[in-house]
Design a protein around this motif. Structure first.
Motif, mmCIF file in Angstrom:
data_model
loop_
_atom_site.group_PDB
_atom_site.id
_atom_site.type_symbol
_atom_site.label_atom_id
_atom_site.label_comp_id
_atom_site.label_asym_id
_atom_site.label_seq_id
_atom_site.Cartn_x
_atom_site.Cartn_y
_atom_site.Cartn_z
ATOM 1 N N SER A 77 0.787 -1.214 -0.010
ATOM 2 C CA SER A 77 -0.500 0.462 -0.096
ATOM 3 C C SER A 77 0.657 0.892 0.018
ATOM 4 C CB SER A 77 -1.321 0.429 1.107
ATOM 5 O OG SER A 77 -0.070 0.542 2.553
ATOM 6 N N THR A 105 -5.000 7.824 2.591
ATOM 7 C CA THR A 105 -5.577 6.919 1.318
ATOM 8 C C THR A 105 -6.368 9.052 0.818
ATOM 9 O OG1 THR A 105 -7.763 7.341 3.344
ATOM 10 C CG2 THR A 105 -6.860 5.882 1.969
ATOM 11 N N GLU A 107 -8.228 4.704 -5.476
ATOM 12 C CA GLU A 107 -8.373 6.137 -4.164
ATOM 13 C C GLU A 107 -9.060 4.637 -3.722
ATOM 14 O OE1 GLU A 107 -9.564 9.661 -4.020
ATOM 15 O OE2 GLU A 107 -10.481 9.961 -2.280
ATOM 16 N N ALA A 141 -7.852 1.693 -2.198
ATOM 17 C CA ALA A 141 -7.237 1.863 -1.260
ATOM 18 C C ALA A 141 -7.776 2.503 0.517
ATOM 19 C CB ALA A 141 -6.319 2.925 -1.343
ATOM 20 N N MET A 142 -8.954 3.015 -0.002
ATOM 21 C CA MET A 142 -9.721 2.786 1.946
ATOM 22 C C MET A 142 -10.555 1.652 1.823
ATOM 23 S SD MET A 142 -11.724 6.253 -0.220
ATOM 24 C CE MET A 142 -13.488 6.202 1.156
#
Lengths: 187, 102, 430, 384, 209
Positions: free
Chosen positions: C133, C230, C264, C267-268
């Motif tokens: 990440s 994030t 995005e 990733a959240m």
């Protein structure tokens, strides 16, 4: 080769080290390395280096060194390379893209490197027999624990590398201070 | 395909090492030189991990972690020097960084 | 059925561990589709929820209650002209969104939706997750640089500094949770994601409540750092539209821009999954140790079906409340179909829960178990997703220096302290 | 890039002793197309990293030559044009203009007209402050207040619409009084609005006043001392937030303001947070004024006796009112004809914007946005 | 109110502008006391007497003239006294707030421009206008050192009238583009007039109208 080792290997995990993955990853690593030293643009070089680093991390995984692979990704790709990109952006000067890529002594450097390569080749050809055909297996599942044991020791006993580890942390501290002092305008 | 032996890894590591050396010796851009050094360190790491696998113990891996730490320190300090230098001389070419003081 | 299909079904380990490439591939596909659907749903929910926070309706036109809006958006973004600025670095500009996307999706290989509901169980799982990440930042940095424009460059520098800084606090918080896994007789901790949840199972406590308030503090630190990771409000420095127009993706348009958005949101979900795994018991249902009679198991296994049932009920209420005008006829039918679909899923889930309530190794029982695991995991992640929206609606944006100050001077010392205290308490307790 | 050529920002910055890392010193062009510049303001920022070394405002993108137009229109014809300057507070503009011409003609509007003027102007002040709050909060990153304030501002615009048919550029007043008598139920509407909006103001404050992030973003940001503010001619809430208790409604009362009981809220630090508090308090004071006005509104004519053709005597006049943004002045020179010989508008936003440079030096880019927002500029008025 | 004799110095506007329309009502207004607001003639300026005026009149004599019109005071000052008077007004009389700086153009007068400073004093709650006449092309000392706010105001006067301010830190156009020709608030500048050349070069259109 010790037969006991062999059996340990065979009875262990499923073979991950298939030649296909090895050749793919090492090919990626070497192509990335080539691009690092040939690209004119430093950001392209950095991206190529990231590819190399990730490929090498894959090779570590194939060598049953998952912890080292994780460290490789988290420290190299996630940390050092971001730092590199950061600095490239800070010192991004236009003229560097129009100038010579190589310094004036490049034939000498190349010759030296070629000599080194010749040395390696001869060493490998001569010493081929030194290396066993089969590698030993390492316990993958407890890899991290074992490394931790070597670094920190266990149950009241100091590990083999505890002292070295402390020195390494000192080195990092010094590096942090050095970098801060170097880059700060006014201290 | 033949089985992958330690030698295979060593060859890859040697190739990366030589590429790194070529980069260090021929490139002008300091950033790229530093990146080539990272290549060399990675080649060494790969050797160490391959040997660690060959002998079946973890000393090589521990060493490779130390080398990673070293690489981080080297990158931080090297890039710090580079920024300090660039601030004063506006160049990042090794062959123009030839004065001991400025 | 071929052997390689059936071979895995009885096993209780992940396909990666079982060495079953076929099922691993199937899992990868399921997760990829699932995350994409989740991102689409999240898009719709965020717009609707944000709208209702802000006394407006949100999308209402495309489909009933704007349900088809995300698809319309996706279509629009795909058909939109993909502009690459003339002065941009073509290749890097092209590759940057892919880096972010790749990093965001690679993380999902180790996220455990259940004890065997993961692609693989790496024994360095959490390390791998943090590392991969953190690769997402590369995409952002490179995108900002390649655009060859001031605002993206500043946005990229900001977000890279921000992400690198918060990774430190985040990592320390994670380590304190990992430390808690070693509080057993043998004293062996684990980095494996599945192992961490199993440790919580064995110790009979979610790590958020372990050594209260230590686990809770670490959890709070992580949930602050993950917002910064994030680039979401109130830490959305990188894309602060009032300052930097759109930050690092100012110059992006069309599909490539939507890839950034996809990354995005993915990733959240990924960082929320880490939080859920580390502190909230992962796939475990609430009170798994307190209420562990088979009857309780059965009651809790009804929850998925009931959830879908209530969603279907909400949708049906929506159908009845729609204006009777013929203009809304199609919308009404559409919503009714949607409700019926939800209702069907609810019935299916209830049926599975009832059929598979016996704890034997039958296929239905395993299926029921798997649905339970995934349901509780997704529910916990969904709470986090809702919090993300809530934060965005409530808070102003931090300034960059304040953000750095919080990261380095508040979160880092606290997380270090928590780590040390956790270690000491752990030693004392064991 | 805009066609305007003054790119060589003349920023009087301290020269450095050495050539410095060029990537660290950045000239950024903010606007004229930028979400946070409230229109077509262009600010050239000179940055050291993210720190602002200096700014230069480039304005005039919305210049329509209002003062030139005034010289070519009759007094009556020019009246609607003033609404287009500060279009957020059009009623205030109209009030200032009408009162200036009335003063020049030496007529006085009837008491009822004055009360209607006060009610509408104060409503407009609330609307202007609400719009300011919404956009300012949005600049700082809080999305939600924008929608709350626009929802409530809508009620004010509805009253305007019912009164004069227009919502934004109202053209509510005429020289000599008001054109329209209040519609039936006007007072009820206004009273309803008062009871409707008071809890809403609390709602905004709940979201922001004690919000930690809001405090961090606004406290000690864009500080301007009282002395600096006076020297730079800053007026309105910006001046009052610096601790100067000066409001034209009290200092030189116009319309019917001398008859109402209200307070002048002032701040202490002169920072962005104080300006926010001052404006919020002003909204409440405006509610007070409206309440008094609507309860005490007298009967009577709404128009003074003014000739059909407005021909002020030879002479000149300066009249200013307290617009939501600050002192809005009209300087009119009459040559006795039907058209102003010269009409000068003293725009509060224009003068306040000048303080931007003083306020943002040494702050960060994000603060520039906050400070532009807190100055409450309307580019229609800055450029005229 | 004007119940006394006609002031010795007639107000500048009618003086500069010899329009019959302007002359007639002013002349008619003089004898009649303008009690009715609707009367066509307004009040006339009367001399302004105050300690302030006395002080400066004794200091500067004929270079200074003080009047009141509709309760608003103004000083008509000779151009040469401008920086001194302004500075004294700020330093000694506490006129610490420069409200506005503007100009009026009278093309038929010899000294074509009136430049005005509108000042306000917070402690006295009082406004005063300072006025001076200058010829076309002449310059005037800048008041930026006295009030920083004069910076943009003077730039606007320069932009609109072409009056130069000596010692201004950055005297350039503010509202109009830098390369624009002409000063639009001069009376000889038509309302439809524009810098055709600038528009064609910079906007790529034939005309902005």
């Amino acid at each position: 080769m010790n037969p006991g080792m062999n059996s340990a290997f065979n009875s262990g995990m499923a073979p991950v080290a298939t030649p296909f993955f090895f050749y793919m990853l090492s090919g990626l690593a070497i192509v990335g390395g080539l691009l690092v030293i040939t690209r004119r643009n430093a950001v392209h070089s950095a991206l190529a280096l990231i590819v190399t680093l990730l490929a090498v991390a894959g090779l570590y995984l194939m060598l049953y060194a998952p912890f080292v692979a994780g460290v490789q990704i988290i420290v190299y790709a996630g940390g050092i390379m971001v730092l590199f990109l950061f600095v490239i952006m800070l010192v991004n000067i236009e003229r560097s893209s129009k100038e010579r890529r190589f310094n004036r002594m490049w034939p000498v450097g190349l010759a030296a490197a070629c000599a080194l390569m010749a040395l390696f080749v001869s060493a490998f050809v001569k010493g081929r027999a030194l290396f066993p055909d089969r590698m030993m297996s390492l316990p993958e599942s407890s890899n991290t624990q074992q490394i931790a044991t070597m670094l920190y020791g266990e149950a009241g006993r100091m590990g083999q590398y505890t002292f070295a580890f402390e020195i390494a942390s000192l080195l990092l501290l010094v590096a942090i201070l050095g970098a801060v002092i170097m880059t700060k305008k006014k201290i | 395909m033949a089985e992958i032996t330690t030698l295979h890894y060593l060859v890859v590591a040697a190739a990366l090492f030589v590429l790194g050396v070529i980069g260090v010796l021929t490139r002008r851009n300091v950033v790229v030189v530093l990146m080539s050094i990272e290549l060399i360190l990675n080649a060494v790491n790969l050797n160490l991990v391959a040997f660690s696998r060959m002998w079946g113990n973890l000393h090589g891996q521990v060493f490779s972690i130390f080398i990673t730490v070293d690489a981080a320190a080297e990158a931080a300090v090297g890039l710090g020097i580079l920024i300090a230098f660039f601030r004063n001389t506006e160049t990042i070419n090794v062959d123009e960084i030839d004065l001991l003081k400025w | 059925m071929p052997n390689f299909v059936m071979s895995y079904l009885g096993s209780t380990v992940t396909p990666g561990e079982a060495g079953n490439q076929f099922w691993a591939l199937i899992y990868v596909l399921i997760i990829f589709t699932g995350v994409s659907v989740a991102v689409i749903a999240m898009n719709w929910i965020e717009r609707k929820a944000l709208a209702h926070f802000q006394v407006r309706l949100g999308p209402m036109r495309v489909g009933p209650h704007g349900l088809l809006q995300p698809f319309a958006d996706a279509l629009k973004l795909m058909l939109k002209e993909d502009i690459i600025p003339a002065a941009a670095d073509q290749f890097v500009f092209w590759v940057a969104p892919l880096i972010g996307l790749l990093a965001a999706f690679t993380v999902y290989t180790v996220i455990p939706f259940g004890p065997s509901q993961a692609v693989s169980d790496m024994n360095i799982g959490i390390l791998f997750m943090l590392g991969v990440s953190s690769l997402g930042v590369l995409g952002i940095v490179v995108a900002g640089w390649a655009s060859n424009s001031h605002y993206p460059l500043i946005g990229a520098l900001r977000s890279s500094a921000q992400m690198v800084s918060y990774e430190v606090a985040m990592g320390l918080a994670v380590v304190s949770a990992v430390l808690m896994t070693s509080m057993n007789e043998k004293g062996t901790g684990t980095l494996s994601m599945i192992g961490i949840v199993q440790a919580q199972q064995q110790q009979g406590v979610w790590f958020i409540f372990k050594f209260f308030p230590l686990g809770f503090i670490a959890f709070v630190i992580f949930s602050i750092a993950m917002i910064a990771e994030t680039n979401r409000a109130p830490f959305d420095m990188a894309e602060a539209e009032s300052e930097l127009t759109a930050g690092y993706h100012t110059e992006y348009s069309g599909l490539r821009w939507s890839l950034f958005m996809l990354a995005e949101y993915a990733a959240m979900i990924a960082v929320s999954s880490i939080a859920v795994t580390l502190w909230l018991g992962g796939w475990m249902r609430p009170f798994a140790n307190l209420l562990h009679a088979p009857a309780w198991d059965f009651i809790f296994s009804l929850f998925p079906g009931l959830t879908f049932g209530s969603l279907a009920a909400i949708a049906f209420v929506g159908v009845t409340r729609m204006p009777a005008h013929s203009f809304f006829k199609i919308q009404r039918i559409g919503l009714a179909v949607f409700a019926a679909l939800l209702g069907f899923i609810a019935l299916l889930l209830l049926a599975i829960a009832i059929v598979g309530r016996s704890a034997d190794a039958s296929l239905a029982a395993r299926f029921n178990e798997g649905i339970d695991y995934v349901y509780w995991f997704v529910l916990k992640v969904a709470v986090f997703m809702y919090l993300f929206i809530w934060y965005r609606a409530t808070w102003p944006r931090y300034r960059f220096d304040q953000l750095m100050r919080i990261g380095w001077k508040v979160l880092l010392p606290i997380s270090l302290g928590v780590l040390v205290v956790t270690a000491i308490v752990g030693v004392i307790v064991s | 890039m805009s066609p305007r050529t003054n790119d060589s920002a003349n920023l009087d910055l301290e020269t450095r002793e050495k050539p410095y890392l060029d990537s660290n010193e950045l000239i950024i062009n903010m606007g004229p197309q930028h979400p946070a510049t409230h229109g077509v303001l262009r600010v050239i920022l000179k940055l050291d990293g993210e720190k602002v070394l200096g700014t230069e405002c480039v304005i005039g993108y919305l210049h329509r030559g209002v003062e030139k137009i005034a010289e070519n229109r009759t007094y009556t014809m020019f009246n609607p044009y003033v609404d287009r300057m500060d279009y957020v507070a059009a009623v205030s503009n109209g009030l200032g203009y009408c009162e200036a011409v009335e003063k020049l003609m030496n007529v006085e509007a009837p008491a009822r007209a004055k009360y209607i003027r006060v009610i509408l102007t104060e409503l407009n002040r609330i609307a202007s402050h609400q719009l300011w709050l919404g956009t300012h909060a949005l600049d700082i990153g809080a999305m939600t207040p924008l929608f709350y304030t626009f929802r409530d501002r809508e009620e004010i615009l509805k009253i305007f619409e019912k009164y004069c048919g227009a919502r934004l550029t109202t053209h509510a007043f005429r020289i000599g009084g008001c054109q329209y008598e209040t519609y039936a139920g006007f007072e009820k509407d206004v009273k309803n609005f008062l009871s409707f909006v008071a809890p809403k103001i609390d709602e905004y404050e709940t979201l922001l006043t004690t919000n930690r992030i809001w405090l961090e973003r606004t406290k000690n940001v864009g500080v301007i001392s009282a002395a600096d503010a006076i020297a730079l001619g800053v007026t309105g809430p910006v001046l009052r937030a610096s601790g100067v208790k000066w409001d034209l409604r009290k200092a030189q009362p116009y319309a019917a303001y001398s008859e109402f009981d209200f307070e002048i809220p002032i701040g202490t630090n002169g920072d962005t947070y104080d300006r926010y508090l001052v404006r919020m308090a002003e909204i409440r004071q405006s509610l007070r004024i409206i309440e008094q006005a609507v309860n005490g509104i007298p009967e009577g004519p709404i128009m003074a006796k003014v000739p059909k053709v407005i021909k002020p005597p030879v002479g000149e006049i300066y009249h200013s009112i307290e617009a939501p943004k600050g002192e809005l002045g009209y300087f009119i020179v009459s040559d006795g004809s039907t058209q102003p010989y010269r009409l000068r508008v003293r725009p509060p936003s224009f003068v306040n914007l000048q303080a931007l440079d003083v306020m943002v030096r040494g702050l960060l880019v994000a603060d520039v946005v906050a400070v532009i927002g807190t100055l409450d500029i309307v580019l229609g008025e800055v450029d005229r | 109110m004007a119940e006394e004799v006609k002031s010795p110095a007639p107000p500048p506007p009618p003086e500069g502008e010899k329009k019959p329309a302007a002359e007639k009502p002013a002349a008619a207004a003089a004898p009649v006391a303008p009690a009715k607001p609707a009367a066509p003639a307004g009040p006339v300026p009367v001399p302004w007497t105050s300690p302030l005026v006395e002080k400066y009149r004794s200091q500067y004599g004929s270079g200074l003239d003080a009047q009141t019109y509709l309760g608003q005071n103004y000083l008509t000052v000779d151009r040469s006294l401008i920086p001194d008077i302004l500075r004294l007004l700020r330093d000694e009389e506490q006129f610490d707030y420069c409200v506005d700086i503007t100009a009026v153009h009278y093309p038929k007068r010899e000294k074509q421009f009136d430049v005005l400073w509108i000042l306000y004093s917070f402690p006295r709650n009082e406004r005063v206008r300072v006025k001076t006449q200058i010829a076309d092309g002449a310059s005037i000392p800048s008041s930026v050192p006295i009030w920083p706010t004069a910076n943009w105001l003077e730039r606007e006067v320069y932009d609109m009238f072409g009056i130069k301010f000596d010692g201004h830190p950055d005297l350039k156009r503010i509202l109009l583009p830098d390369g624009w020709k002409g000063h639009p608030l001069r009376k000889d500048y038509g309302i439809l007039q524009q810098d055709q050349e600038w528009v064609q070069i910079n906007l790529g259109i034939e005309s902005g109208q």
